[in-house]
Design an enzyme around this catalytic site. Sequence first.
Site, PDB file in Angstrom:
ATOM      1  N   LYS A   8       0.814  -1.240   0.000  1.00 20.96           N
ATOM      2  CA  LYS A   8       0.000   0.000   0.000  1.00 20.96           C
ATOM      3  C   LYS A   8       0.836   1.272   0.000  1.00 20.96           C
ATOM      4  O   LYS A   8       0.445   2.295   0.560  1.00 20.96           O
ATOM      5  CB  LYS A   8      -0.946   0.012   1.213  1.00 20.96           C
ATOM      6  CG  LYS A   8      -1.820  -1.224   1.334  1.00 20.96           C
ATOM      7  CD  LYS A   8      -2.635  -1.176   2.602  1.00 20.96           C
ATOM      8  CE  LYS A   8      -3.243  -2.525   2.914  1.00 20.96           C
ATOM      9  NZ  LYS A   8      -3.947  -2.561   4.190  1.00 20.96           N
TER      10      LYS A   8
ATOM     11  N   ASP B 133      -6.477  -6.385   9.707  1.00 19.16           N
ATOM     12  CA  ASP B 133      -7.798  -5.766   9.593  1.00 19.16           C
ATOM     13  C   ASP B 133      -8.892  -6.779   9.265  1.00 19.16           C
ATOM     14  O   ASP B 133     -10.051  -6.600   9.649  1.00 19.16           O
ATOM     15  CB  ASP B 133      -7.799  -4.634   8.558  1.00 19.16           C
ATOM     16  CG  ASP B 133      -7.233  -5.034   7.210  1.00 19.16           C
ATOM     17  OD1 ASP B 133      -6.764  -6.180   7.062  1.00 19.16           O
ATOM     18  OD2 ASP B 133      -7.230  -4.185   6.299  1.00 19.16           O
TER      19      ASP B 133
END
Length: 485
Positions: free
Chosen positions: A185, A221
């Site tokens: 990311k 997550d």
Amino acid sequence: MRTKPEMMGQLRPAFSELNISEGFEFDTEMVTNEIKEDCKSLLLSNEQLTTLMNDMDGAIRNGLAKDTNPSSIVKCYVTYVQDLPNGTERGKFLALDLGGTNFRVLLIELGENNYFHMDSEIFKVPAHIQTGKGTELFDHIAKCLAEFIKKHNLDNKKALPLGFTFSFPLRQVGLTKGYLNSWTKGFNCSGVVDEDVVRLLKDAIKRRKDVEIDVCGILNDTTGTIMSCAWKNPNTKIGLIVGTGCNACYVEKVENAELFDGDKTKPHVIVNTEWGAFGDDGKLDAVRTKYDREIDEDSLNPGQQRFEKMISGMYMGEIVRLAIVDLANQNKLFEGRLSEQMKTKGAFGTSYVSDIESDKANYKETLKVLSEMGINDPSLVDCANVRYICECVSRRSAHLVSAGLAALLNKMDEKSVTIGVDGSVYRFHPYFHKLMVEKTKQLTKSDIKFDLMLSEDGSGRGAALVAAVAVRDELPSMTNGFSTK
């Protein structure tokens, strides 16, 4: 994806009520045959998806097995989370949710009669910190934690329990110990890969000398998403993220997770697949396009996370932009005219894909997006063509996710599964939910029933719940473990 707070209230209750057909059956008559032909490489047949499912299943089984895990592309990290919330959790709990350019700090209070209260604040990770020294990243996080604690007047005489969501590939060796496998990311902080990120956070907190925090658990997550949804629905057995990145975790039998060395008296443990890396061994080559290859080659981590790069919000808009530029250069769009902005890497945000596909019939949103991109006075045919490109890219993304979900559902072979889902692409793309449900049903065994549940308040709530469950033993417990209904 651009966050639109006003959409939250519309989308959360509306998935089942929404008349998806309204505006969804896009009239493709205006789309030119040239564009349709060029976009064929973005369309995946059920045969292709079934092949990918079989490959995904094999990769997951390799990741679970002790002998094949070292060479497995899909790592299937054991999370050491074995218990779901059961309603007996009480007290105040902190959560830290780090997974992108912004991170959240949360304070959750749990009480009698399902009392729940949450405060949260978003902090930014400046660009220079995202690619700087690891110590700078964790010092910045510790500073923000201290500011949050002070702002909320928290009693810090005793250490506050905290759950840490760390949404990057993580190899866990315990509930409070996990080593970063690789950055994704857009992050590339030095001195963090192969290090215990809990220790790095604790060291940064210790350097401040002004806060006392007990890190009770580290999680991905996806695990946070399972915990968040399981608080309301104990049938939740898969956690899925489709946002800046894409990943999934699921409830696995302890005997199948050969690398698990925790409590084997409990029958299940959550496994974080890290399926974003699927295809890094070439298994996706048959369905990757020239746009996928260009994105991969120009990324911070070429050759890695190839599955994620075909799906997630960090890349979807760029795939569309590359296709638009390619087709315009062939005089198939905009009479060959392109703005400098459209030629600029990263300028076409994934939020634009959602905006364009939200159009009903008049191309109002498409015209607005193209104007923002410096394309003025496009023809209606151009608008239809751009809309079609967006549809092909987002549909492919949803179908790839569906193939992964179907592989998990078929492997688990549970007759009823709730899938907790979070992430900006899933939340804000107007038809992603519908596309996923339809395709997953086609690819899953007919006797398996599933439903998708939007994770409320994101993975941060799940992190606090992991901390709450970790300290729950001080109170009488009603039930532990995962539902096997």
